[in-house]
Design an enzyme around this catalytic site. Sequence first.
Site, PDB file in Angstrom:
ATOM      1  N   LYS A  54       0.843  -1.203   0.000  1.00  0.00           N
ATOM      2  CA  LYS A  54       0.000   0.000   0.000  1.00  0.00           C
ATOM      3  C   LYS A  54       0.873   1.246   0.000  1.00  0.00           C
ATOM      4  O   LYS A  54       0.626   2.187  -0.754  1.00  0.00           O
ATOM      5  CB  LYS A  54      -0.936  -0.012   1.220  1.00  0.00           C
ATOM      6  CG  LYS A  54      -2.094  -0.983   1.045  1.00  0.00           C
ATOM      7  CD  LYS A  54      -2.874  -1.243   2.322  1.00  0.00           C
ATOM      8  CE  LYS A  54      -3.920  -2.330   2.038  1.00  0.00           C
ATOM      9  NZ  LYS A  54      -4.572  -2.851   3.231  1.00  0.00           N
ATOM     10  N   GLN A  98      -4.754  -1.473   9.442  1.00  0.00           N
ATOM     11  CA  GLN A  98      -4.722  -2.815   8.855  1.00  0.00           C
ATOM     12  C   GLN A  98      -5.335  -3.820   9.837  1.00  0.00           C
ATOM     13  O   GLN A  98      -4.885  -3.949  10.969  1.00  0.00           O
ATOM     14  CB  GLN A  98      -3.263  -3.197   8.541  1.00  0.00           C
ATOM     15  CG  GLN A  98      -3.104  -4.519   7.830  1.00  0.00           C
ATOM     16  CD  GLN A  98      -3.641  -4.497   6.400  1.00  0.00           C
ATOM     17  OE1 GLN A  98      -3.436  -3.544   5.648  1.00  0.00           O
ATOM     18  NE2 GLN A  98      -4.336  -5.548   6.022  1.00  0.00           N
ATOM     19  N   ASP A 121     -11.129   2.937   3.748  1.00  0.00           N
ATOM     20  CA  ASP A 121     -11.506   1.526   3.665  1.00  0.00           C
ATOM     21  C   ASP A 121     -13.031   1.384   3.565  1.00  0.00           C
ATOM     22  O   ASP A 121     -13.530   0.297   3.284  1.00  0.00           O
ATOM     23  CB  ASP A 121     -11.044   0.804   4.949  1.00  0.00           C
ATOM     24  CG  ASP A 121     -10.032  -0.281   4.656  1.00  0.00           C
ATOM     25  OD1 ASP A 121      -9.778  -0.536   3.462  1.00  0.00           O
ATOM     26  OD2 ASP A 121      -9.499  -0.871   5.607  1.00  0.00           O
TER      27      ASP A 121
END
Length: 301
Positions: A54, A98, A121
Amino acid sequence: MTAKIIDGRAEAERLRGEVGAAVRRLQAEHGLTPGLAVVLVGDDPASAIYVRNKGEQTLAAGMHSLTHRLPADASQAEVLELVGRLNRDPAIHGILVQFPVPDQISQAAILATISPDKDVDGLTVANAGRLASGLPGLVACTPYGCLLLLQRSVGELRGKRAVVVGRSNLMGKPMAQLLLQADCTVTIAHSRTLDLAAVCREADILVAAVGRAEMVRGDWIKPGAAVIDVGINRVPARDPEAARAGKTRVVGDVAFDEARAVAGWITPVPGGVGPMTIACLLRNTVVAACRLHGLPPPPLL
Ligand code: NAP
Protein backbone atom coordinates in the site's frame (compact mmCIF):
# COMPACT_ATOMS: atom_id res chain seq x y z
CA MET A 1 -18.81 -21.45 -24.14
CA THR A 2 -15.40 -20.41 -22.84
CA ALA A 3 -15.56 -17.39 -20.58
CA LYS A 4 -13.62 -14.23 -21.25
CA ILE A 5 -11.05 -13.75 -18.52
CA ILE A 6 -11.42 -10.45 -16.65
CA ASP A 7 -7.87 -9.19 -16.25
CA GLY A 8 -7.81 -7.53 -12.83
CA ARG A 9 -4.10 -6.69 -13.08
CA ALA A 10 -4.63 -4.71 -16.30
CA GLU A 11 -7.71 -2.94 -14.91
CA ALA A 12 -5.90 -2.08 -11.69
CA GLU A 13 -2.96 -0.67 -13.65
CA ARG A 14 -5.35 1.43 -15.67
CA LEU A 15 -7.06 2.73 -12.52
CA ARG A 16 -3.71 3.50 -10.88
CA GLY A 17 -2.77 5.45 -14.01
CA GLU A 18 -5.98 7.49 -13.74
CA VAL A 19 -5.38 8.09 -10.05
CA GLY A 20 -1.83 9.28 -10.82
CA ALA A 21 -3.15 11.69 -13.47
CA ALA A 22 -5.78 13.02 -11.01
CA VAL A 23 -3.08 13.56 -8.38
CA ARG A 24 -0.92 15.53 -10.84
CA ARG A 25 -3.92 17.72 -11.72
CA LEU A 26 -4.71 18.37 -8.05
CA GLN A 27 -1.09 19.32 -7.39
CA ALA A 28 -0.87 21.60 -10.43
CA GLU A 29 -4.26 23.30 -10.07
CA HIS A 30 -4.76 23.37 -6.29
CA GLY A 31 -1.37 22.66 -4.70
CA LEU A 32 -3.00 19.63 -3.06
CA THR A 33 -1.17 16.32 -2.55
CA PRO A 34 -3.50 13.59 -1.22
CA GLY A 35 -2.03 11.75 1.77
CA LEU A 36 -2.71 8.22 3.03
CA ALA A 37 -1.72 6.99 6.49
CA VAL A 38 -1.61 3.25 7.15
CA VAL A 39 -1.42 1.91 10.71
CA LEU A 40 -0.03 -1.57 11.35
CA VAL A 41 -0.25 -3.02 14.84
CA GLY A 42 1.88 -6.11 15.48
CA ASP A 43 4.02 -8.20 13.17
CA ASP A 44 1.67 -10.44 11.22
CA PRO A 45 3.75 -11.22 8.09
CA ALA A 46 0.82 -11.12 5.63
CA SER A 47 -0.35 -7.77 7.02
CA ALA A 48 3.21 -6.42 6.80
CA ILE A 49 3.31 -7.29 3.08
CA TYR A 50 -0.08 -5.66 2.44
CA VAL A 51 1.02 -2.52 4.28
CA ARG A 52 4.31 -2.32 2.37
CA ASN A 53 2.47 -2.71 -0.95
CA LYS A 54 0.00 0.00 0.00
CA GLY A 55 2.81 2.39 0.91
CA GLU A 56 4.73 1.71 -2.31
CA GLN A 57 1.68 2.13 -4.53
CA THR A 58 0.66 5.32 -2.73
CA LEU A 59 4.08 6.84 -3.44
CA ALA A 60 4.04 5.55 -7.04
CA ALA A 61 0.74 7.42 -7.58
CA GLY A 62 2.46 10.65 -6.49
CA MET A 63 0.72 10.82 -3.11
CA HIS A 64 2.02 11.42 0.38
CA SER A 65 2.42 8.10 2.28
CA LEU A 66 2.78 7.61 6.03
CA THR A 67 3.14 4.21 7.68
CA HIS A 68 2.86 3.89 11.47
CA ARG A 69 4.05 0.58 12.91
CA LEU A 70 3.02 -0.14 16.51
CA PRO A 71 4.21 -3.13 18.55
CA ALA A 72 1.95 -6.18 19.03
CA ASP A 73 1.40 -5.22 22.68
CA ALA A 74 0.28 -1.65 21.90
CA SER A 75 -2.77 -0.67 23.94
CA GLN A 76 -6.13 0.30 22.48
CA ALA A 77 -5.68 3.78 23.94
CA GLU A 78 -2.38 4.21 22.03
CA VAL A 79 -3.98 3.15 18.74
CA LEU A 80 -7.01 5.40 19.26
CA GLU A 81 -4.76 8.31 20.21
CA LEU A 82 -2.79 7.84 16.96
CA VAL A 83 -6.00 7.63 14.91
CA GLY A 84 -7.20 10.82 16.62
CA ARG A 85 -3.98 12.62 15.65
CA LEU A 86 -4.33 11.42 12.04
CA ASN A 87 -7.96 12.62 12.02
CA ARG A 88 -6.67 16.12 12.83
CA ASP A 89 -3.62 16.05 10.49
CA PRO A 90 -4.38 18.26 7.45
CA ALA A 91 -1.74 16.47 5.32
CA ILE A 92 -3.60 13.16 5.75
CA HIS A 93 -6.82 12.56 3.80
CA GLY A 94 -7.09 8.79 4.17
CA ILE A 95 -6.59 6.59 7.25
CA LEU A 96 -6.45 2.83 7.15
CA VAL A 97 -5.82 0.58 10.13
CA GLN A 98 -4.72 -2.81 8.85
CA PHE A 99 -7.01 -5.57 10.21
CA PRO A 100 -6.86 -7.94 11.98
CA VAL A 101 -5.55 -6.14 15.07
CA PRO A 102 -4.28 -7.94 18.22
CA ASP A 103 -6.93 -9.21 20.67
CA GLN A 104 -6.53 -6.40 23.21
CA ILE A 105 -7.73 -3.89 20.62
CA SER A 106 -11.33 -3.61 19.48
CA GLN A 107 -11.88 -3.28 15.74
CA ALA A 108 -15.22 -1.62 16.46
CA ALA A 109 -13.53 1.01 18.67
CA ILE A 110 -11.08 1.83 15.87
CA LEU A 111 -13.87 2.17 13.32
CA ALA A 112 -15.82 4.37 15.74
CA THR A 113 -12.79 6.69 15.99
CA ILE A 114 -11.69 7.04 12.35
CA SER A 115 -13.24 10.14 10.83
CA PRO A 116 -15.79 8.89 8.24
CA ASP A 117 -14.46 11.51 5.81
CA LYS A 118 -10.99 9.90 6.00
CA ASP A 119 -12.26 6.30 6.15
CA VAL A 120 -10.78 5.18 2.83
CA ASP A 121 -11.51 1.53 3.67
CA GLY A 122 -15.22 2.45 3.72
CA LEU A 123 -15.82 0.34 6.82
CA THR A 124 -17.18 2.84 9.35
CA VAL A 125 -20.85 2.68 10.26
CA ALA A 126 -21.28 6.16 8.75
CA ASN A 127 -19.98 5.08 5.34
CA ALA A 128 -21.97 1.81 5.38
CA GLY A 129 -25.05 3.95 6.14
CA ARG A 130 -24.25 6.45 3.40
CA LEU A 131 -23.92 3.62 0.89
CA ALA A 132 -27.19 2.04 2.02
CA SER A 133 -28.92 5.45 1.81
CA GLY A 134 -27.50 6.33 -1.62
CA LEU A 135 -25.52 9.27 -0.21
CA PRO A 136 -21.97 10.17 -1.31
CA GLY A 137 -19.42 8.46 0.92
CA LEU A 138 -16.34 6.27 0.77
CA VAL A 139 -17.10 2.74 -0.42
CA ALA A 140 -15.27 -0.41 0.73
CA CYS A 141 -12.41 -1.04 -1.71
CA THR A 142 -12.85 -4.69 -2.70
CA PRO A 143 -16.58 -4.48 -3.55
CA TYR A 144 -15.99 -1.22 -5.40
CA GLY A 145 -13.23 -2.93 -7.39
CA CYS A 146 -15.63 -5.77 -8.26
CA LEU A 147 -18.20 -3.26 -9.51
CA LEU A 148 -15.60 -1.58 -11.73
CA LEU A 149 -14.55 -4.97 -13.16
CA LEU A 150 -18.19 -5.77 -13.94
CA GLN A 151 -18.84 -2.40 -15.57
CA ARG A 152 -15.69 -2.71 -17.68
CA SER A 153 -16.46 -6.26 -18.84
CA VAL A 154 -20.26 -6.67 -18.93
CA GLY A 155 -21.04 -2.98 -19.52
CA GLU A 156 -24.62 -2.03 -18.60
CA LEU A 157 -25.75 -3.81 -15.44
CA ARG A 158 -29.33 -2.45 -15.28
CA GLY A 159 -31.99 -5.13 -14.88
CA LYS A 160 -29.52 -8.01 -14.45
CA ARG A 161 -30.17 -10.67 -11.81
CA ALA A 162 -27.25 -10.51 -9.37
CA VAL A 163 -26.50 -13.03 -6.63
CA VAL A 164 -23.90 -12.22 -3.97
CA VAL A 165 -22.82 -15.23 -1.92
CA GLY A 166 -21.60 -13.91 1.46
CA ARG A 167 -23.01 -11.20 3.72
CA SER A 168 -20.00 -9.78 5.55
CA ASN A 169 -19.81 -6.06 6.30
CA LEU A 170 -16.48 -5.99 4.45
CA MET A 171 -17.64 -7.62 1.23
CA GLY A 172 -21.10 -9.14 0.75
CA LYS A 173 -23.28 -6.33 2.08
CA PRO A 174 -21.54 -3.39 0.34
CA MET A 175 -21.31 -5.46 -2.88
CA ALA A 176 -25.06 -6.02 -2.80
CA GLN A 177 -25.67 -2.31 -2.18
CA LEU A 178 -23.48 -1.33 -5.13
CA LEU A 179 -25.25 -3.76 -7.45
CA LEU A 180 -28.59 -2.42 -6.23
CA GLN A 181 -27.43 1.13 -7.04
CA ALA A 182 -26.49 -0.14 -10.51
CA ASP A 183 -30.16 -1.21 -10.90
CA CYS A 184 -29.55 -4.96 -10.62
CA THR A 185 -32.12 -7.22 -8.98
CA VAL A 186 -30.07 -8.47 -6.07
CA THR A 187 -30.16 -11.60 -3.92
CA ILE A 188 -27.80 -12.04 -0.98
CA ALA A 189 -27.06 -15.69 -0.16
CA HIS A 190 -25.24 -17.02 2.90
CA SER A 191 -24.56 -20.13 4.93
CA ARG A 192 -28.25 -20.60 5.78
CA THR A 193 -29.50 -20.21 2.19
CA LEU A 194 -31.48 -23.24 1.02
CA ASP A 195 -30.50 -24.80 -2.32
CA LEU A 196 -27.66 -22.38 -2.92
CA ALA A 197 -26.83 -23.97 -6.28
CA ALA A 198 -30.33 -23.18 -7.61
CA VAL A 199 -30.12 -19.59 -6.31
CA CYS A 200 -26.74 -19.13 -8.03
CA ARG A 201 -28.07 -20.58 -11.31
CA GLU A 202 -30.48 -17.62 -11.55
CA ALA A 203 -27.64 -15.12 -11.61
CA ASP A 204 -26.55 -13.10 -14.64
CA ILE A 205 -23.93 -11.74 -12.24
CA LEU A 206 -22.56 -14.04 -9.56
CA VAL A 207 -20.22 -12.69 -6.89
CA ALA A 208 -18.68 -15.31 -4.60
CA ALA A 209 -17.29 -13.89 -1.33
CA VAL A 210 -17.36 -16.89 0.95
CA GLY A 211 -13.86 -18.02 1.87
CA ARG A 212 -14.43 -21.69 0.89
CA ALA A 213 -12.10 -23.12 -1.70
CA GLU A 214 -13.81 -23.87 -5.03
CA MET A 215 -17.26 -24.16 -3.45
CA VAL A 216 -19.13 -22.75 -6.46
CA ARG A 217 -19.19 -25.47 -9.13
CA GLY A 218 -19.63 -25.18 -12.90
CA ASP A 219 -23.20 -26.50 -12.79
CA TRP A 220 -24.18 -23.69 -10.36
CA ILE A 221 -23.57 -21.13 -13.09
CA LYS A 222 -26.03 -19.83 -15.66
CA PRO A 223 -24.52 -20.07 -19.16
CA GLY A 224 -23.04 -16.70 -20.12
CA ALA A 225 -23.08 -15.26 -16.58
CA ALA A 226 -20.38 -12.94 -15.25
CA VAL A 227 -18.59 -14.57 -12.33
CA ILE A 228 -16.61 -12.49 -9.85
CA ASP A 229 -14.53 -14.62 -7.50
CA VAL A 230 -13.48 -12.71 -4.39
CA GLY A 231 -12.20 -15.71 -2.42
CA ILE A 232 -8.59 -16.15 -1.44
CA ASN A 233 -8.01 -19.68 -0.12
CA ARG A 234 -4.77 -21.56 0.40
CA VAL A 235 -4.87 -25.24 -0.57
CA PRO A 236 -2.10 -27.85 -0.98
CA ALA A 237 0.00 -27.57 -4.16
CA ARG A 238 -1.17 -29.65 -7.16
CA ASP A 239 2.03 -31.64 -7.30
CA PRO A 240 1.75 -34.34 -4.56
CA GLU A 241 5.43 -34.14 -3.71
CA ALA A 242 5.27 -30.35 -3.34
CA ALA A 243 2.09 -30.74 -1.28
CA ARG A 244 3.82 -33.23 1.00
CA ALA A 245 6.60 -30.67 1.43
CA GLY A 246 3.95 -28.20 2.64
CA LYS A 247 3.77 -26.10 -0.56
CA THR A 248 0.44 -24.38 -1.19
CA ARG A 249 -1.36 -22.54 -3.96
CA VAL A 250 -4.12 -19.94 -3.89
CA VAL A 251 -7.59 -20.69 -5.26
CA GLY A 252 -10.84 -18.77 -5.21
CA ASP A 253 -14.34 -19.66 -4.04
CA VAL A 254 -15.21 -20.79 -7.58
CA ALA A 255 -14.01 -23.99 -9.31
CA PHE A 256 -12.31 -22.02 -12.07
CA ASP A 257 -11.91 -24.63 -14.83
CA GLU A 258 -15.51 -25.82 -14.53
CA ALA A 259 -16.89 -22.30 -14.31
CA ARG A 260 -14.85 -21.06 -17.23
CA ALA A 261 -16.53 -23.61 -19.51
CA VAL A 262 -19.99 -22.17 -18.70
CA ALA A 263 -19.63 -18.49 -17.78
CA GLY A 264 -19.45 -15.52 -20.13
CA TRP A 265 -16.84 -13.69 -18.05
CA ILE A 266 -14.80 -14.77 -15.05
CA THR A 267 -12.13 -13.34 -12.77
CA PRO A 268 -9.12 -15.60 -12.14
CA VAL A 269 -7.56 -16.10 -8.70
CA PRO A 270 -4.96 -14.71 -8.40
CA GLY A 271 -5.03 -11.79 -10.85
CA GLY A 272 -8.73 -10.91 -10.75
CA VAL A 273 -10.31 -9.03 -7.85
CA GLY A 274 -7.19 -8.87 -5.66
CA PRO A 275 -5.19 -6.25 -7.61
CA MET A 276 -8.19 -3.90 -7.72
CA THR A 277 -8.36 -3.50 -3.94
CA ILE A 278 -5.28 -1.29 -3.48
CA ALA A 279 -6.04 0.63 -6.67
CA CYS A 280 -9.49 1.46 -5.22
CA LEU A 281 -7.86 2.47 -1.94
CA LEU A 282 -5.75 5.01 -3.86
CA ARG A 283 -8.86 6.21 -5.67
CA ASN A 284 -10.71 6.62 -2.37
CA THR A 285 -7.81 8.69 -1.00
CA VAL A 286 -8.06 11.09 -3.95
CA VAL A 287 -11.84 11.29 -3.53
CA ALA A 288 -11.45 11.96 0.22
CA ALA A 289 -8.83 14.67 -0.40
CA CYS A 290 -11.09 16.42 -2.90
CA ARG A 291 -14.12 16.33 -0.61
CA LEU A 292 -12.12 17.55 2.41
CA HIS A 293 -10.99 20.51 0.29
CA GLY A 294 -14.43 21.21 -1.18
CA LEU A 295 -13.39 20.15 -4.68
CA PRO A 296 -15.43 17.91 -6.98
CA PRO A 297 -13.89 14.41 -7.05
CA PRO A 298 -12.28 13.73 -10.43
CA PRO A 299 -14.17 11.32 -12.69
CA LEU A 300 -12.24 8.08 -12.36
CA LEU A 301 -13.19 5.28 -14.79
P1 NAP B 1 -16.37 -13.68 6.00
O1 NAP B 1 -16.51 -12.48 6.86
O2 NAP B 1 -15.86 -14.95 6.59
O3 NAP B 1 -17.81 -13.96 5.37
C1 NAP B 1 -18.04 -15.12 4.63
C2 NAP B 1 -19.49 -15.16 4.21
O4 NAP B 1 -19.68 -16.36 3.46
C3 NAP B 1 -20.48 -15.18 5.38
O5 NAP B 1 -21.54 -14.29 5.12
C4 NAP B 1 -20.97 -16.61 5.41
O6 NAP B 1 -22.31 -16.77 5.76
C5 NAP B 1 -20.81 -17.04 3.97
N1 NAP B 1 -20.64 -18.51 3.89
C6 NAP B 1 -19.75 -19.27 4.57
N2 NAP B 1 -19.90 -20.56 4.25
C7 NAP B 1 -20.90 -20.61 3.36
C8 NAP B 1 -21.54 -21.66 2.67
N3 NAP B 1 -21.17 -22.94 2.82
N4 NAP B 1 -22.54 -21.36 1.82
C9 NAP B 1 -22.94 -20.08 1.66
N5 NAP B 1 -22.36 -19.03 2.27
C10 NAP B 1 -21.37 -19.30 3.13
O7 NAP B 1 -15.46 -13.40 4.74
P2 NAP B 1 -15.21 -12.04 3.90
O8 NAP B 1 -14.36 -11.12 4.67
O9 NAP B 1 -16.50 -11.56 3.34
O10 NAP B 1 -14.30 -12.62 2.72
C11 NAP B 1 -14.79 -13.63 1.84
C12 NAP B 1 -13.63 -14.15 0.99
O11 NAP B 1 -13.12 -13.06 0.23
C13 NAP B 1 -12.44 -14.67 1.78
O12 NAP B 1 -11.85 -15.75 1.06
C14 NAP B 1 -11.47 -13.51 1.82
O13 NAP B 1 -10.12 -13.92 1.93
C15 NAP B 1 -11.73 -12.91 0.46
N6 NAP B 1 -11.41 -11.47 0.36
C16 NAP B 1 -10.63 -11.08 -0.67
C17 NAP B 1 -10.32 -9.76 -0.84
C18 NAP B 1 -9.48 -9.34 -2.01
O14 NAP B 1 -8.87 -8.28 -2.00
N7 NAP B 1 -9.47 -10.11 -3.07
C19 NAP B 1 -10.80 -8.80 0.07
C20 NAP B 1 -11.64 -9.23 1.09
C21 NAP B 1 -11.95 -10.57 1.23
P3 NAP B 1 -22.90 -16.45 7.24
O15 NAP B 1 -22.98 -14.95 7.31
O16 NAP B 1 -24.23 -17.12 7.23
O17 NAP B 1 -21.92 -17.04 8.21
